[in-house]
Enzyme design. Sequence first.
Site, PDB file in Angstrom:
ATOM      1  N   HIS A  35      51.214 102.905 -11.647  1.00 41.02           N
ATOM      2  CA  HIS A  35      52.394 101.738 -11.645  1.00 41.02           C
ATOM      3  C   HIS A  35      52.929 101.699 -10.321  1.00 41.02           C
ATOM      4  O   HIS A  35      53.322 102.514  -9.632  1.00 41.02           O
ATOM      5  CB  HIS A  35      53.329 102.032 -12.678  1.00 41.02           C
ATOM      6  N   SER A  74      53.670 105.189  -8.343  1.00 42.12           N
ATOM      7  CA  SER A  74      53.881 106.443  -9.511  1.00 42.12           C
ATOM      8  C   SER A  74      52.751 106.615 -10.490  1.00 42.12           C
ATOM      9  O   SER A  74      52.064 105.483 -11.020  1.00 42.12           O
ATOM     10  CB  SER A  74      55.226 106.164 -10.276  1.00 42.12           C
ATOM     11  N   ASP A  93      55.658 101.976 -19.508  1.00 41.13           N
ATOM     12  CA  ASP A  93      55.911 102.579 -18.061  1.00 41.13           C
ATOM     13  C   ASP A  93      57.159 103.698 -17.992  1.00 41.13           C
ATOM     14  O   ASP A  93      57.798 103.748 -17.084  1.00 41.13           O
ATOM     15  CB  ASP A  93      56.295 101.394 -17.073  1.00 41.13           C
ATOM     16  N   ASN A 134      48.578 106.834 -16.354  1.00 42.18           N
ATOM     17  CA  ASN A 134      48.460 105.259 -15.828  1.00 42.18           C
ATOM     18  C   ASN A 134      49.250 105.307 -14.378  1.00 42.18           C
ATOM     19  O   ASN A 134      49.750 106.261 -14.151  1.00 42.18           O
ATOM     20  CB  ASN A 134      49.431 104.381 -16.666  1.00 42.18           C
TER      21      ASN A 134
END
Length: 218
Positions: free
Chosen positions: A115, A142, A151, A113
């Site tokens: 972020h 990030s 997260d 992912n």
Amino acid sequence: MSAPAGKLPIVILISGRGSNLQAIIDQAVSGGLPVEIRAVISNVPGVHGLERARQAGIETQVLDHRGFPDRATYDRALMELIDGYAPGLVVLAGFMRILTPDFVRHYARRLLNIHPSLLPRHRGLNTHARALEEGDAEHGASVHLVTEELDGGPVLIQAQVPIRPDDDPDTLAARVLEQEHRLYPEAIRWFAEGRIDFDGEQVRLDGRPLTEPVRLET
């Protein structure tokens, strides 16, 4: 389902306009990123990211979460759809869904992912406004491995941008997004080139423990 020699098969999940998707497509098309994008899947019909994929000749799928009774049922259907493409890596590129623990465990160590903050600061939503409200001197983005903690997975790489006195959430978001488009292909490249592995729970880059995120020069 075999990938072309030297290319990592990936599936990309989106919910919106797909600007990070486009950055990945551009790198893959140019030959700078050794991946085969087998499918782009959206939980929202009609978003621009689907058109980006179609224009690049990539197969698209829509699995609308509104047609499912609960999150777990949706995630099981999504896993079945993804697994049909046999990806080595699943890439969340603006996929605006909280994932169930079963989904995260199923793709453990191959689920990425991006972020828009310098994690662990500002997990969750509205990161640009929160960075300004808290008087941060810098902000950024990030790329992290996804775990059951929101997260909270190991951060692989970051890029920072200074916060200017005249910034508002929109201007700050635009500069951060420029860095996201550099960060995400780089992190995916590490997987494609076999540079990421694991020693138990420890992430390693080029055979060395990744004890803190790599900072991409801006």
